[in-house]
Design a protein around this motif. Structure first.
Motif, short mmCIF file in Angstrom:
data_model
loop_
_atom_site.label_atom_id
_atom_site.label_comp_id
_atom_site.label_asym_id
_atom_site.label_seq_id
_atom_site.Cartn_x
_atom_site.Cartn_y
_atom_site.Cartn_z
N SER A 232 0.84 -1.19 0.00
CA SER A 232 0.00 0.00 0.00
C SER A 232 0.88 1.25 0.00
O SER A 232 1.93 1.28 0.65
CB SER A 232 -0.90 0.00 1.24
OG SER A 232 -1.78 1.10 1.24
N LEU A 234 1.14 5.74 -0.17
CA LEU A 234 0.63 7.11 -0.15
C LEU A 234 1.81 8.04 -0.40
O LEU A 234 2.93 7.76 0.05
CB LEU A 234 0.01 7.46 1.21
CG LEU A 234 -1.34 6.83 1.58
CD1 LEU A 234 -1.71 7.21 3.02
CD2 LEU A 234 -2.44 7.29 0.63
N MET A 256 -3.31 9.05 -3.74
CA MET A 256 -3.77 7.70 -3.43
C MET A 256 -3.89 6.85 -4.68
O MET A 256 -4.34 7.33 -5.73
CB MET A 256 -5.15 7.76 -2.75
CG MET A 256 -5.15 8.42 -1.39
SD MET A 256 -6.83 8.88 -0.84
CE MET A 256 -6.99 10.52 -1.59
N ARG A 258 -5.94 3.87 -6.13
CA ARG A 258 -7.26 3.30 -5.84
C ARG A 258 -7.19 1.82 -5.42
O ARG A 258 -7.97 1.35 -4.60
CB ARG A 258 -8.13 3.44 -7.10
CG ARG A 258 -9.60 3.04 -6.91
CD ARG A 258 -10.41 4.23 -6.49
NE ARG A 258 -11.83 3.89 -6.38
CZ ARG A 258 -12.72 4.01 -7.36
NH1 ARG A 258 -12.33 4.48 -8.53
NH2 ARG A 258 -13.98 3.70 -7.16
N SER A 261 -4.05 1.91 -1.75
CA SER A 261 -3.80 2.88 -0.68
C SER A 261 -4.68 2.72 0.56
O SER A 261 -4.38 3.31 1.60
CB SER A 261 -3.94 4.31 -1.22
OG SER A 261 -2.91 4.61 -2.12
N GLN A 262 -5.76 1.96 0.46
CA GLN A 262 -6.68 1.88 1.60
C GLN A 262 -6.02 1.33 2.86
O GLN A 262 -6.35 1.73 3.98
CB GLN A 262 -7.91 1.05 1.24
CG GLN A 262 -9.04 1.16 2.25
CD GLN A 262 -9.54 2.60 2.40
OE1 GLN A 262 -9.94 3.24 1.43
NE2 GLN A 262 -9.51 3.14 3.62
N LEU A 265 -4.34 4.16 4.51
CA LEU A 265 -5.38 5.07 5.02
C LEU A 265 -6.01 4.53 6.29
O LEU A 265 -6.32 5.28 7.21
CB LEU A 265 -6.44 5.30 3.94
CG LEU A 265 -6.00 6.08 2.70
CD1 LEU A 265 -7.07 6.03 1.62
CD2 LEU A 265 -5.67 7.53 3.05
N CYS A 300 2.73 -1.08 4.34
CA CYS A 300 2.39 0.29 3.96
C CYS A 300 3.68 1.07 3.71
O CYS A 300 4.63 0.97 4.51
CB CYS A 300 1.55 0.95 5.05
SG CYS A 300 1.31 2.74 4.83
#
Length: 375
Positions: A232, A234, A256, A258, A261-262, A265, A300
Motif C-alpha cells: 500500500s 501514499l 492515493m 485506488r 492505498s486503503q 489510510l 504500507c
C-alpha cells in the motif's frame, strides 16, 4: 461559380455568360473573388461570435452557481452526475476535497479551489467534494464532473475530538476512497489526488503529475503477475518548512492509488481513533511513519516528496503581492486556513482574482477574499 450563383442570383445579370457554360469575363471573376472573400470572412465572424456567446454563457452560469441562484431554464442540465465523464480524457484521475462545518459551508473555499483546478490547473477530470452541508449548498456546482458526496451519519464520530472538533472532519481524508467507490461514474478512476479546500492550483495539473511521476513514480502500474500482495502506498509533500512542529509530511495534499492505498489510510485513521495523543491527523500520520520505520508496519509505504517549486505557502501581504508581479504561480498554492491572520482580505482578493482569472463581474462580488474558517 454554381454555389455563388445559388447564393447571389444577381451575378447572372451582371454577366449573362454565367447562365450558360461559357467562361465568365475577367470583371466577373474579380466580383466572384470578392464575394468568395466576403462569404469566408462572414463565416469566420459568425463562428467567433458564437464562441464569444458560449464563453459569456459559461461565465454567467459560473457566477450564477457561485451566488447559489438556480437556473430558470428547463433545458439546463441538473447536477445529477449522469454522463459526467463523457469526452473527458483525464478519467483515470480524480481530485478530492472535504468541506465540513457551518463556517466552511458559508465560505467560498470550495468554489475557489474548483475554479483554480479548472482554470489555472486546466484539469477537466472529475472532482469529488465530500461534505456535511445541506444538498442545496453545492447543487449545480460548476459542471457535471463535480461530484458532491454527502457524509454518512455513521462516519460523524464526535467522542474522540471534544478538544479538537475539526479533527472529526479531518478523518474523512482517510475515507475518501470509500466514498468514491459509491459513485459508479468514477469506477475507472485509478488515482485520487487529495487537495485541502484552502489550496488552489496555480499551474497546469498535468505538468505536476508528469514531473512527480518522473521523479517518484506516483502512478506506476501494479504488477498483476506478481504473486505477492502489492504494498500500500501514499505520497505526501514534505511538511511546511516554517512550521514550528515537525511532522512526517503535509496532509494538505497527498496521492492515493485506488487499488492499494486503503491499507495505509486505515492505519492512519485507526491511529487517529486510538484514544491516544495522536488525535491530530498530522500527529497520527507521523506515528504511522515511525511504526513503518521501526518495522512494526510492513505493508504500507509512505513517500515524502520534496517541495521544491511545486507548492508555495504565502503568509504575508508582501509574499502575495510579490507572487502577483508576473502572474506566474507554483503548481499548488496553500493560503493557510489558520495562521494567515496577517494577510489583509483586500490583498487576498487581489491575489485570488489573479490566480482564478476572475471576470470583472466576479471580482465585484467580493466573495473570494475570506480565508479564515473555524470548525
Amino acid at each position: 461559380y454554381e454555389s455563388l450563383k445559388t447564393m447571389f442570383p444577381f451575378i447572372t445579370k451582371i454577366d449573362p455568360r454565367l447562365s450558360s457554360d461559357k467562361q465568365p469575363s475577367k470583371r466577373t471573376k474579380g466580383i466572384v473573388a470578392l464575394l468568395t472573400f466576403i462569404v469566408a470572412y462572414s463565416s469566420l465572424s459568425l463562428l467567433s461570435l458564437d464562441g464569444d456567446k458560449t464563453e459569456n454563457f459559461d461565465e454567467f452560469s459560473l457566477v450564477r452557481s457561485l451566488e447559489g441562484v438556480s437556473s430558470d431554464t428547463d433545458d439546463e442540465p441538473s447536477n445529477n452526475n449522469e454522463n459526467a465523464l463523457d469526452g473527458v480524457e483525464n478519467h483515470k484521475r480524480a481530485i478530492a476535497m472535504i468541506s465540513f462545518g457551518e463556517s466552511a459551508a458559508e465560505s467560498p473555499l470550495v468554489e475557489r479551489a474548483i475554479l483554480s483546478i479548472r482554470r489555472r490547473g486546466e484539469f477537466d477530470g472529475p472532482i469529488v467534494v465530500i461534505t456535511d452541508a445541506a444538498p442545496e449548498r453545492y447543487e449545480g456546482l460548476f459542471d457535471h464532473n463535480v461530484f458532491v458526496a454527502e457524509s454518512r451519519e455513521e462516519d460523524m464520530i464526535d467522542d474522540y475530538w471534544k478538544n479538537a472538533p475539526a479533527m472529526k472532519y479531518k478523518r474523512f481524508k482517510m475515507l475518501i476512497l470509500d466514498y468514491i467507490s459509491m459513485i459508479p461514474e468514477l469506477d475507472d478512476v485509478e488515482f485520487v489526488y487529495y487537495l485541502d479546500v484552502d489550496m488552489m492550483l496555480g499551474a497546469p495539473f498535468e505538468d505536476l503529475v508528469e514531473e512527480l511521476q518522473e521523479r517518484y513514480g506516483i502512478e506506476n502500474e501494479i504488477d498483476e503477475s506478481s504473486t505477492s500482495e502489492p504494498v500500500s502506498t501514499l505520497f505526501f509533500f514534505k511538511n511546511f518548512e516554517r512550521s514550528r512542529v515537525k511532522f512526517f509530511g503535509c496532509g494538505g495534499f497527498f496521492i492515493m492509488n485506488r487499488k492499494t492505498s486503503q491499507v495505509c489510510l486505515d492505519y492512519w485513521r485507526e491511529t487517529m481513533e486510538s484514544k491516544t495523543y495522536f488525535t491530530f491527523d498530522q500527529q497520527a500520520l507521523t506515528r504511522v511513519a515511525d511504526q513503518i520505520k521501526d518495522g512494526i508496519i510492513t505493508d504500507c509505504k509512505l513517500t515524502v516528496m520534496d517541495l521544491e517549486h511545486f507548492i508555495s505557502y504565502p503568509l504575508s501581504n508582501e509574499e502575495l503581492l510579490d507572487m502577483m508581479k508576473d502572474s506566474s504561480y507554483t503548481n499548488l498554492i496553500h493560503i493557510f486556513n489558520t495562521g494567515a491572520e496577517e494577510i489583509d482580505v483586500s490583498v487576498t482578493e487581489q491575489f485570488v482574482s489573479d490566480v482564478l482569472r476572475l471576470t470583472d463581474e466576479q471580482r465585484a462580488m467580493h466573495k473570494f477574499g475570506k480565508n479564515i474558517i473555524t470548525a
